[in-house]
Each structure stands twice: as structure tokens, then as C-alpha cells.
Design a protein around this motif. Structure first.
Motif, mmCIF file in Angstrom:
data_model
loop_
_atom_site.group_PDB
_atom_site.id
_atom_site.type_symbol
_atom_site.label_atom_id
_atom_site.label_comp_id
_atom_site.label_asym_id
_atom_site.label_seq_id
_atom_site.Cartn_x
_atom_site.Cartn_y
_atom_site.Cartn_z
ATOM 1 N N MET B 1 26.612 38.648 33.759
ATOM 2 C CA MET B 1 27.470 37.461 33.888
ATOM 3 C C MET B 1 28.224 37.497 35.213
ATOM 4 N N SER B 2 28.431 36.361 35.781
ATOM 5 C CA SER B 2 29.053 36.341 37.107
ATOM 6 C C SER B 2 30.544 36.668 37.057
ATOM 7 N N MET B 3 31.142 36.538 35.858
ATOM 8 C CA MET B 3 32.559 36.855 35.695
ATOM 9 C C MET B 3 32.820 38.351 35.781
ATOM 10 N N LYS B 4 31.807 39.148 35.463
ATOM 11 C CA LYS B 4 32.002 40.587 35.359
ATOM 12 C C LYS B 4 32.585 41.154 36.650
ATOM 13 N N GLY B 5 33.724 41.801 36.519
ATOM 14 C CA GLY B 5 34.362 42.392 37.682
ATOM 15 C C GLY B 5 35.383 41.482 38.350
ATOM 16 N N SER B 6 35.559 40.261 37.832
ATOM 17 C CA SER B 6 36.569 39.399 38.446
ATOM 18 C C SER B 6 37.956 39.763 37.925
ATOM 19 N N LEU B 7 38.955 39.447 38.747
ATOM 20 C CA LEU B 7 40.337 39.739 38.355
ATOM 21 C C LEU B 7 41.167 38.510 38.697
ATOM 22 N N SER B 8 41.840 37.976 37.704
ATOM 23 C CA SER B 8 42.587 36.747 37.914
ATOM 24 C C SER B 8 44.032 36.946 37.488
ATOM 25 N N ILE B 9 44.933 36.871 38.487
ATOM 26 C CA ILE B 9 46.358 37.039 38.215
ATOM 27 C C ILE B 9 46.945 35.639 38.117
ATOM 28 N N GLN B 10 47.507 35.293 36.969
ATOM 29 C CA GLN B 10 47.916 33.906 36.760
ATOM 30 C C GLN B 10 49.403 33.818 36.439
ATOM 31 N N ASP B 11 50.182 33.480 37.484
ATOM 32 C CA ASP B 11 51.596 33.168 37.307
ATOM 33 C C ASP B 11 52.340 34.280 36.551
ATOM 34 N N VAL B 12 52.148 35.509 37.002
ATOM 35 C CA VAL B 12 52.694 36.657 36.274
ATOM 36 C C VAL B 12 54.157 36.906 36.644
ATOM 37 N N ALA B 25 61.187 41.802 38.441
ATOM 38 C CA ALA B 25 60.316 42.576 39.324
ATOM 39 C C ALA B 25 59.217 41.713 39.920
ATOM 40 N N LEU B 26 58.619 40.856 39.115
ATOM 41 C CA LEU B 26 57.560 39.965 39.611
ATOM 42 C C LEU B 26 57.943 38.546 39.236
ATOM 43 N N ASP B 27 57.743 37.617 40.186
ATOM 44 C CA ASP B 27 58.225 36.252 39.946
ATOM 45 C C ASP B 27 57.096 35.253 40.177
ATOM 46 N N GLY B 28 56.248 35.083 39.184
ATOM 47 C CA GLY B 28 55.203 34.066 39.240
ATOM 48 C C GLY B 28 54.171 34.316 40.319
ATOM 49 N N ILE B 29 53.575 35.476 40.310
ATOM 50 C CA ILE B 29 52.550 35.767 41.312
ATOM 51 C C ILE B 29 51.177 35.391 40.766
ATOM 52 N N SER B 30 50.374 34.763 41.618
ATOM 53 C CA SER B 30 49.012 34.382 41.233
ATOM 54 C C SER B 30 48.061 34.693 42.372
ATOM 55 N N PHE B 31 46.916 35.226 42.077
ATOM 56 C CA PHE B 31 45.788 35.247 43.011
ATOM 57 C C PHE B 31 44.522 35.655 42.269
ATOM 58 N N GLU B 32 43.401 35.395 42.913
ATOM 59 C CA GLU B 32 42.106 35.672 42.295
ATOM 60 C C GLU B 32 41.368 36.726 43.104
ATOM 61 N N VAL B 33 40.714 37.635 42.416
ATOM 62 C CA VAL B 33 39.856 38.600 43.105
ATOM 63 C C VAL B 33 38.438 38.407 42.592
ATOM 64 N N SER B 70 37.300 40.196 34.186
ATOM 65 C CA SER B 70 35.958 39.756 33.765
ATOM 66 C C SER B 70 36.068 38.565 32.824
ATOM 67 N N GLY B 71 37.047 37.700 33.073
ATOM 68 C CA GLY B 71 37.197 36.496 32.270
ATOM 69 C C GLY B 71 37.939 36.696 30.962
ATOM 70 N N LYS B 72 38.285 37.947 30.639
ATOM 71 C CA LYS B 72 38.969 38.214 29.364
ATOM 72 C C LYS B 72 40.443 38.514 29.610
ATOM 73 N N ARG B 73 41.284 37.970 28.748
ATOM 74 C CA ARG B 73 42.713 38.183 28.891
ATOM 75 C C ARG B 73 43.076 39.630 28.579
ATOM 76 N N VAL B 74 43.891 40.225 29.455
ATOM 77 C CA VAL B 74 44.310 41.618 29.244
ATOM 78 C C VAL B 74 45.371 41.666 28.153
ATOM 79 N N VAL B 75 45.112 42.383 27.071
ATOM 80 C CA VAL B 75 46.146 42.571 26.056
ATOM 81 C C VAL B 75 46.447 44.042 25.815
ATOM 82 N N GLU B 76 45.510 44.901 26.174
ATOM 83 C CA GLU B 76 45.750 46.340 25.996
ATOM 84 C C GLU B 76 44.896 47.103 26.996
#
Ligand SMILES: Nc1ncnc2c1ncn2[C@@H]1O[C@H](COP(=O)(O)OP(=O)(O)O)[C@@H](O)[C@H]1O
Ligand SMILES: [Mg+2]
Lengths: 267, 259
Positions: B1-12, B25-33, B70-76
Motif C-alpha cells: 500500500m502506498s500509505m505504508k511508511g507515511s507519517l502525518s502530524i495533524q494539528d498536534v 509544549a506543542l501548539d498545533g503543529i502539522s506536517f506530512e512525511v 501508515s494511515g493509521k491513527r497512533v493510539v499506543e
């Protein structure tokens, strides 16, 4: 002359290494001093032999008790009590301490009670033990257990708690599950210090032996020592004290070897 | 899948502590890798770089916003996001070989395959001769090499590196940078690499993210178009120096504001 000066320097350097021969000589000098003072005080007649036996009287007493085998009966009786009390304590304290140090909720639940009990003098509990357990070996084992367990538990919990968070974090990033970390990471990481704690608390087990045998024993080193007091046999008291010290020293060395064997990586 | 290995930081956003001690410490940072991209994150000390990586690894939770890997939300935390820490985190009770095979062994990889894999990574980081040593017997640089091998042997989708060479002397650091470039050119994993060394950032990265002083936000996103394979000699070339000046200027604004 140069070597002498560096030797002196190594003795006076904080945390400085010293040759092992020097360590041996230093230990021998201290022993010789203690034994020498004893010999002078007793042979020289400075202290009445009712209070301080001459060294050879202690040795002769040891030989005579050993020759009919009674000495070994007493030694075994004491060793059995110490080992049973200590093992019972360690078998519970190691896993429970690990859980206490790892999970805040377990610590919050147990620590107040454990800290309350651990400051109670064991001697104050002896009447209760006799009432509840009677005067068999169970009573003696219980005294040792109470003398050791609660502090041992707190010390092991501290060791588990001190394991580096990033070590646990690193294991998570390698796929370890949260519920696995305690046995896969925290336990092995804390093991050398846990063994050290066991070594130190084993010493306490020996120090509670005489208390354990105070009341109702009919064998054991504490028992013969108390009986000897009533008969003014100070040489037997000395013999019992020395044997307890010697057995303590042996168990100490056993734990050092155990640590080296189980945790060669921590040497 | 093309998502594999992607990293998406969304308004953290991340806050530490409560009440008076509350720290944003962090104020709404976003970027895509993108997958296979080597992204370097720089920023003033205390701006939340480590915190961001810890959130991506699942080791701490964001206060708001989310991170997708990889397109999946980090929960743990999970083995799909490997991490190399600034502090030494090798398992001291395991030998170098056992450390590297920790992940594959957990997954139940059969011994012959596992041994081959471990041999390969030990060779790649040049520590074959130290396979049976304990971490205690290694230097700081060697320990970090094992840590990199250990993370890669577990075959993560993304490799998070938090100032992995920060504690090393500059000589060892240069060796490690060369080694990482070589290893990365073989694996082409997605990497998020935190450093405060700008030369290191440009030498290693496809892209350098500059963060603001605390609370950390995105300040600049600079593409590094220096051709690969790279080696530390590029540090003397005009392109490199121009990039360095640019990043330094971005950073200087932040550091000056601090005082
Ligand atoms: N556990 C914590 N409790 C409270 N504040 C923290 C904690 N960890 C980090 N901080 C604060 O959060 C900010 C960001 O920290 P960190 O992510 O370590 O920054 P960086 O890695 O960029 O130096 C810093 O100001 C730091 O003091
Ligand atoms: Mg940091």
C-alpha cells in the motif's frame, strides 16, 4: 621508594583501586587486632572468665559439642528456620515488590499498610504469634518472616521503580506490550539490584534468629546460647555468636556468587 | 500500500502539568512525511521535538490533534514505529546479538532466518566482532550503532530518532552520520530525525523542518536537494552553506526571541 608512595596515594584516593593483597592484609590486621584484644583481655585475666572466655575454651567447647553431633543438630535447626523464613518472604516479596514498583495502583494500595507494619518492633509481635501459631517451628519462621518481609518488599519495589523509563519505552517500540514489560524488561533490568536486596535482607534474617528462638525453641544456636546464659557457660554463648556470624558470612557470599552467575552482564 | 511508511502530524497540541505548572509544549503543529522520506526536525532546545517523536511513537498522548502512521491513527506504542533514543537504551542483560534479535524473536521469526537477519545488520553497523559482548563493554558510539541495528532488524515502517548522536564526541558523530547515510541508502525507511546540529540536519535530510521556540509550531520547511549518495565533504560546498545560512537565520529568530 616510588612504589611505596603510589601505594600510599592509592590508599588515600577517594574510590581509588587498591591491590587485592593490600585488601587481604588490611582485613587480616583488623581480625588479628580484635582476636588479640580478646586474647590479652582473657588470658591476661583483665576480664573474669565468667564474662569473657579464653579463645581455646570456645574452641574446646565447639569440638566437644561437635563430637557427639549435637552442634550440627543445633546448626541445622537454625539454618532451617532462617532459610524457611527468608524463602517464604522472598517468594512473596519479589513478585509483589515488582508489581508495587511498576504499578502505581498497587503501590498506593499497599504502601501505607506495609510502612505501618515495618516499623513495628518484631519482638512486640512475638506474644501474638505464640497465641496464634503456638510454639513450634512455625512461630520461629514467622518471626524471621516478619523481621524481613516488609522492608524487603519496599526495597524491591524501589528497585523496580528505578528502572529507566526509556528502557521500557525502547521495548515498546520493539513491539513489547504494556502488560509484558514487567517481566520482559523491568524484572531482568532490576534483577542484579534485587539480588543485592536479598543479600542484605538475608543478613537481617540471621539477626532475628535469636529473637525467634528466644521463647519456645528446644534446639538452635539462639537456643543453646540462651540456655548457656542460665548456666553461665559464656564459652557456649561465644561459640553460638561466632557460628551465626560465620553462617551469615557464608550466605552473603552465596548471594554474591548467585548474582555473578545470574547477572554476568552486571559485574 | 502506498500509505505504508507515511507519517502525518495533524494539528498536534501538547500540554504538560496542571494549573500553575501547566506548560504548553506543542501548539498545533502539522506536517506530512512521505514514505521513504528522511525528515530532520530542528528547533531551539525545549521546543517540543522529543515530545513530538514520543507522541508519534505512542509513548505519550497528545492533548489534542492526532498523528497517523501508515494511515493509521497512533493510539499506543507498537513495533511498526521503531525509535532510537538519545540515552543509551540497549537491554543491559542481553548481548549485542540478543539485543538486535529482540524484535524478530518476539515476532516468532524462526532461528535460521533470524540469525541471518541479525548477522546482516551487525555487519552493516560494523559490529560483527562484538556480537557476544554485553552493552556495558561497548563505547557510546557502538551502543548507538547497536540501537540502530536493533530498530532496523525489527523492520518498522517508520524510524524515529531523537538526537541519537547527541551524546557522542564529534569524531564519533561523523562516523555515525556516514554509517547512517549508508544504512539508510540500503533500507530507505521513512525517518524522522531530531537534532540540534544543523550540519547534521542538512547532511542527512531530504528535508529540514524548523520549529519555533516553545510552544513548538512549524516555522519553516526546507527541502534539501543535495544529490545522494552524500558524504560529509558536501559540507564545504556552496549549496550546503547557503542552506545552512537559511536554517540558521530561521533558528536565530527563535533563539533571540527567547531572551
Ligand atoms: N514530563 C514533563 N513534564 C513537564 N514538562 C515537560 C516534560 N517533558 C518535557 N517538558 C517540557 O516540555 C517542553 C518540550 O520538551 P522536549 O520535547 O523535551 O523538548 P526538546 O526535545 O525540543 O528539547 C520543555 O519545555 C520541557 O521542559
Ligand atoms: Mg529533546
Amino acid at each position: 621508594m616510588a612504589t611505596k608512595r603510589t601505594l600510599l596515594q592509592s590508599f588515600t584516593t577517594p574510590f581509588g583501586e587498591i591491590p587485592s593483597a593490600a585488601a587481604l592484609v588490611a582485613a587480616c590486621i583488623v581480625w588479628a587486632l580484635v582476636l588479640g584484644v580478646w586474647a590479652i583481655a582473657s588470658y591476661g585475666g583483665y576480664v573474669a572468665d565468667m564474662f569473657l572466655p579464653v579463645p581455646d575454651a570456645v574452641i574446646r567447647r565447639g569440638i566437644s559439642l561437635a563430637s557427639d553431633g549435637t552442634l550440627f543438630v543445633h546448626i541445622w535447626s537454625s539454618v532451617k528456620v532462617v532459610i524457611l523464613g527468608f524463602l517464604l518472604s522472598a517468594v512473596i516479596a519479589v513478585p509483589l515488590g515488582l508489581y508495587m514498583g511498576t504499578y502505581k495502583i498497587v503501590q498506593a494500595a499497599l504502601e501505607p499498610l506495609v510502612n505501618f507494619i515495618r516499623y513495628l518492633p518484631v519482638t512486640s509481635l512475638v506474644p501474638l504469634f505464640i497465641l496464634w501459631i503456638g510454639i513450634g517451628i512455625g512461630q520461629r519462621v514467622t518471626v524471621i518472616f516478619f523481621g524481613v518481609f516488609f522492608s524487603q518488599l519496599i526495597m524491591i519495589a524501589d528497585e523496580a521503580h528505578a528502572v529507566s523509563r526509556d528502557l521500557v519505552n525502547a521495548s515498546y517500540t520493539l513491539g513489547t506490550k504494556r502488560n509484558e514489560a514487567i517481566w520482559h524488561v523491568i524484572f531482568p533490568a532490576a534483577l542484579p539490584n534485587i539480588i543485592n536486596t536479598l543479600r542484605v535482607t538475608m543478613g537481617w534474617a540471621w539477626t532475628y534468629l535469636v529473637v525467634a528462638e528466644l521463647v519456645a525453641a528446644n534446639s538452635g544456636l539462639g537456643f543453646i546460647s540462651l540456655k548457656a546464659m542460665r548456666g553461665f557457660q559464656v564459652d557456649t554463648i561465644f561459640l553460638a555468636i561466632m557460628l551465626i556470624g560465620l553462617l551469615g558470612l557464608i550466605s552473603d557470599m552465596a548471594f554474591r556468587l548467585l548474582r555473578r552467575w545470574l547477572c554476568p552482564w552486571a559485574a | 500500500m502506498s500509505m505504508k511508511g507515511s507519517l502525518s502530524i495533524q494539528d498536534v497540541t501538547l500540554t504538560y502539568g496542571k494549573g500553575e505548572k501547566r506548560v504548553l509544549a506543542l501548539d498545533g503543529i502539522s506536517f506530512e512525511v512521505k514514505p521513504n522520506e528522511f525528515t530532520v526536525i530542528v528547533g531551539p532546545s525545549g521546543c517540543g521535538k522529543s515530545s513530538l517523536l514520543y507522541i508519534a511513537a505512542g509513548l505519550i498522548d497528545a492533548t489534542s490533534g492526532s498523528i497517523l502512521t501508515s494511515g493509521k491513527r497512533v493510539v499506543e506504542p507498537g513495533g511498526d514505529r521503531g525509535m532510537v533514543f538519545q540515552s543509551y537504551t540497549l537491554f543491559p542483560w542481553l548481548t549485542v546479538r540478543q539485543n538486535v534479535e529482540y524484535g524478530p524473536r518476539r515476532k516468532g521469526m524462526p532461528a535460521p532466518e533470524r540469525n541471518k537477519l541479525v548477522d546482516r545488520y551487525l555487519n552493516e553497523v560494523g559490529l560483527t566482532a562484538f556480537a557476544d559482548h554485553y552493552p556495558k563493554q561497548l563505547s557510546g558510539g557502538m551502543m548507538q550503532r547497536v540501537a540502530i541495528a536493533r530498530a532496523l532488524a525489527n523492520d518498522p515502517d517508520i524510524l524515529l530518532m531523537d538526537e541519537p548522536f547527541g551524546a557522542l564526541d564529534s569524531q564519533t558523530r561523523h562516523t555515525m552520520q556516514k554509517l547512517l547515510l549508508r544504512v539508510w541508502e540500503h533500507s530507505h525507511k521513512t525517518v524522522a530525525f531530531v537534532t540540534h546540529d544543523i550540519d547534521e540536519a542538512i547532511l542527512l535530510g531530504d528535508r529540514v523542518i524548523v520549529m519555533t521556540a516553545r510552544p513548538g509550531k512549524l516555522k519553516a520547511d526546507i527541502r534539501i536537494d543535495i544529490p545522494r549518495p552524500r558524504n560529509p565533504d558536501v559540507e564545504l560546498e556552496p549549496d550546503f552553506i547557503a542552506l545552512k545560512r537559511r536554517i540558521l537565520n530561521e533558528l536565530r529568530d527563535e533563539i533571540d526571541e527567547d531572551h
